[in-house]
Design a protein around this motif. Sequence first.
Motif, short mmCIF file in Angstrom:
data_model
loop_
_atom_site.label_atom_id
_atom_site.label_comp_id
_atom_site.label_asym_id
_atom_site.label_seq_id
_atom_site.Cartn_x
_atom_site.Cartn_y
_atom_site.Cartn_z
N CYS A 1 2.50 2.33 5.57
CA CYS A 1 1.66 1.13 5.49
C CYS A 1 2.39 0.07 4.67
N CYS B 1 0.85 -1.20 0.00
CA CYS B 1 0.00 0.00 0.00
C CYS B 1 0.88 1.24 0.00
N HIS C 1 -6.78 2.48 3.52
CA HIS C 1 -6.29 3.74 2.98
C HIS C 1 -6.98 4.11 1.67
N CYS D 1 -4.38 -0.17 0.35
CA CYS D 1 -5.13 -1.18 1.08
C CYS D 1 -6.55 -0.65 1.29
#
Length: 172
Positions: A90, A85, A123, A120
């Motif tokens: 992340c 991500c 997000h 992801c």
Amino acid sequence: MNIPASILTGTTEGEGSPPAGGLPGVAELVGHGPIDTDTARALAGNAPGWDRLFVNPTTGHVLEIDRYQPSADQRRILRVRDEHCRFPGCRYPATRSDADHTIDAAHGGPTAISNLGHFCRRHHTLKHHTRWKADNLPGGLIRWTSPLGITYTDKPPRTVVFTTPDDTPPPF
Ligand SMILES: [Zn+2]
């Protein structure tokens, strides 16, 4: 199959008069002819992907074609570029993240490597439903701007990587 976006969004029932060079306002099954809006919507719902055509509204001539879903090659390039991500910090794997348009396709963003990134689900939601903003920069960089206006630039993890064509693990 050609379906005007207005039929899919429900803003027309296909009653409009077609301009020159095409049948905007009418869904058409290539090689068959016009089809009704309910059939068009049912078929559209089962399609794995769509090409988006930009046509001259006066002449009906096709000006540009874009695909909403990234191609298999684009997905491979993105997976190698991103690895995970692209929200700063992340590390959720790209293989389980969404390949998303940074500038939404609905706002004219192209389906191009320079406008795509892996996010992801968390997000991806943050990007679409909060005041966080993401921009693609040259070199695969993605600049995030927080709701307070603070920017964070996320770099792709590597610039050179070797991978197997079908994503199977290497034999070593
Ligand atoms: Zn994430």
